[in-house]
Design a protein around this motif. Structure first.
Motif, PDB file in Angstrom:
ATOM      1  N   GLU A  97       0.903  -1.280   0.057  1.00 31.69           N
ATOM      2  CA  GLU A  97       0.051   0.063  -0.131  1.00 31.69           C
ATOM      3  C   GLU A  97       1.032   1.405  -0.133  1.00 31.69           C
ATOM      4  O   GLU A  97       0.488   2.118  -0.609  1.00 31.69           O
ATOM      5  CB  GLU A  97      -1.022   0.031   1.257  1.00 31.69           C
ATOM      6  N   ARG A  98       1.881   1.375   0.697  1.00 29.72           N
ATOM      7  CA  ARG A  98       2.694   2.378   0.951  1.00 29.72           C
ATOM      8  C   ARG A  98       3.603   2.620  -0.276  1.00 29.72           C
ATOM      9  O   ARG A  98       3.786   3.703  -0.924  1.00 29.72           O
ATOM     10  CB  ARG A  98       3.876   2.327   1.976  1.00 29.72           C
TER      11      ARG A  98
ATOM     12  N   SER B 268       2.389   1.655  -3.472  1.00 32.66           N
ATOM     13  CA  SER B 268       1.399   2.357  -4.290  1.00 32.66           C
ATOM     14  C   SER B 268       1.301   3.746  -4.113  1.00 32.66           C
ATOM     15  O   SER B 268       1.072   4.605  -4.985  1.00 32.66           O
ATOM     16  CB  SER B 268       0.095   1.568  -4.228  1.00 32.66           C
ATOM     17  N   GLU B 269       1.121   4.032  -2.808  1.00 33.47           N
ATOM     18  CA  GLU B 269       0.965   5.742  -2.636  1.00 33.47           C
ATOM     19  C   GLU B 269       2.243   6.504  -3.030  1.00 33.47           C
ATOM     20  O   GLU B 269       1.985   7.487  -3.570  1.00 33.47           O
ATOM     21  CB  GLU B 269       0.750   5.712  -0.968  1.00 33.47           C
ATOM     22  N   LEU B 270       3.313   5.942  -2.829  1.00 30.70           N
ATOM     23  CA  LEU B 270       4.539   6.618  -3.470  1.00 30.70           C
ATOM     24  C   LEU B 270       4.731   6.671  -4.644  1.00 30.70           C
ATOM     25  O   LEU B 270       4.924   7.906  -5.109  1.00 30.70           O
ATOM     26  CB  LEU B 270       6.020   5.809  -2.649  1.00 30.70           C
TER      27      LEU B 270
ATOM     28  N   ALA C 272       2.062   6.710  -6.846  1.00 30.56           N
ATOM     29  CA  ALA C 272       0.897   7.993  -7.196  1.00 30.56           C
ATOM     30  C   ALA C 272       1.457   9.190  -6.983  1.00 30.56           C
ATOM     31  O   ALA C 272       1.081   9.976  -7.736  1.00 30.56           O
ATOM     32  CB  ALA C 272      -0.579   7.272  -6.244  1.00 30.56           C
ATOM     33  N   ALA C 273       2.103   9.445  -5.864  1.00 32.17           N
ATOM     34  CA  ALA C 273       2.168  10.600  -5.426  1.00 32.17           C
ATOM     35  C   ALA C 273       3.465  11.285  -6.161  1.00 32.17           C
ATOM     36  O   ALA C 273       3.651  12.337  -6.458  1.00 32.17           O
ATOM     37  CB  ALA C 273       2.762  10.805  -3.960  1.00 32.17           C
TER      38      ALA C 273
ATOM     39  N   TRP D  64      11.409  10.221  -5.875  1.00 34.68           N
ATOM     40  CA  TRP D  64      10.997   9.446  -4.661  1.00 34.68           C
ATOM     41  C   TRP D  64      11.708  10.118  -3.249  1.00 34.68           C
ATOM     42  O   TRP D  64      12.833  10.459  -3.624  1.00 34.68           O
ATOM     43  CB  TRP D  64      11.059   7.976  -4.582  1.00 34.68           C
TER      44      TRP D  64
END
Length: 134
Positions: free
Chosen positions: A4-5, A7-9, A11-12, A20
């Motif tokens: 999940e983290r 995917s968030e990284l 996406a952001a 990153w």
């Protein structure tokens, strides 16, 4: 790093590891090495979007747009006229205040009868006040 983290990284910040945050970059690269199929599923749309955004170009404005902007801009004469009216308004407010003060003093003054003893204090609005004067 959790999926999940990751995917968030992605996406952001997009699909490029250089974008990153440094404190999470190593963990994200380790996640890619440990889970290549899951990482590829998250990275593919981000890489495609990054590519699309990097190819997008905004056209330079043409001369007609510049002429339209200049034509609709307020002229310097209009700005000076506004300044004159503002200054005149402030002067009018000051004059109105002075006239109101003069009118107030004129109404509060006793009648124009000068005292025989030459006391000019009696001619002011405070002249008829009774007090401890002896």
């Amino acid at each position: 790093m959790t999926p999940e983290r990751f995917s968030e990284l992605v996406a952001a910040y997009g699909g490029s590891p250089q974008r990153w945050p440094e404190n999470e970059r190593t963990a994200a690269l380790d996640f890619i090495a440990a889970n290549p199929a899951q990482a590829e599923a998250a990275l593919a749309p981000a890489v495609e979007l990054d590519d699309l955004l990097s190819r997008h170009r905004v056209a330079a404005p043409d001369d007609a747009l510049a002429r339209r902007i200049i034509a609709t801009a307020p002229s310097a004469l209009w700005r000076r006229t506004q300044l004159v009216w503002r200054c005149a308004g402030l002067a009018g407010i000051g004059l109105a205040g002075a006239l109101a003060g003069a009118l107030t003093v004129a109404v509060l003054l006793p009648p124009n009868s000068a005292p025989d003893d030459g006391d000019t204090y009696a001619l002011t609005a405070f002249g008829d006040m009774q007090g401890d004067v002896q």
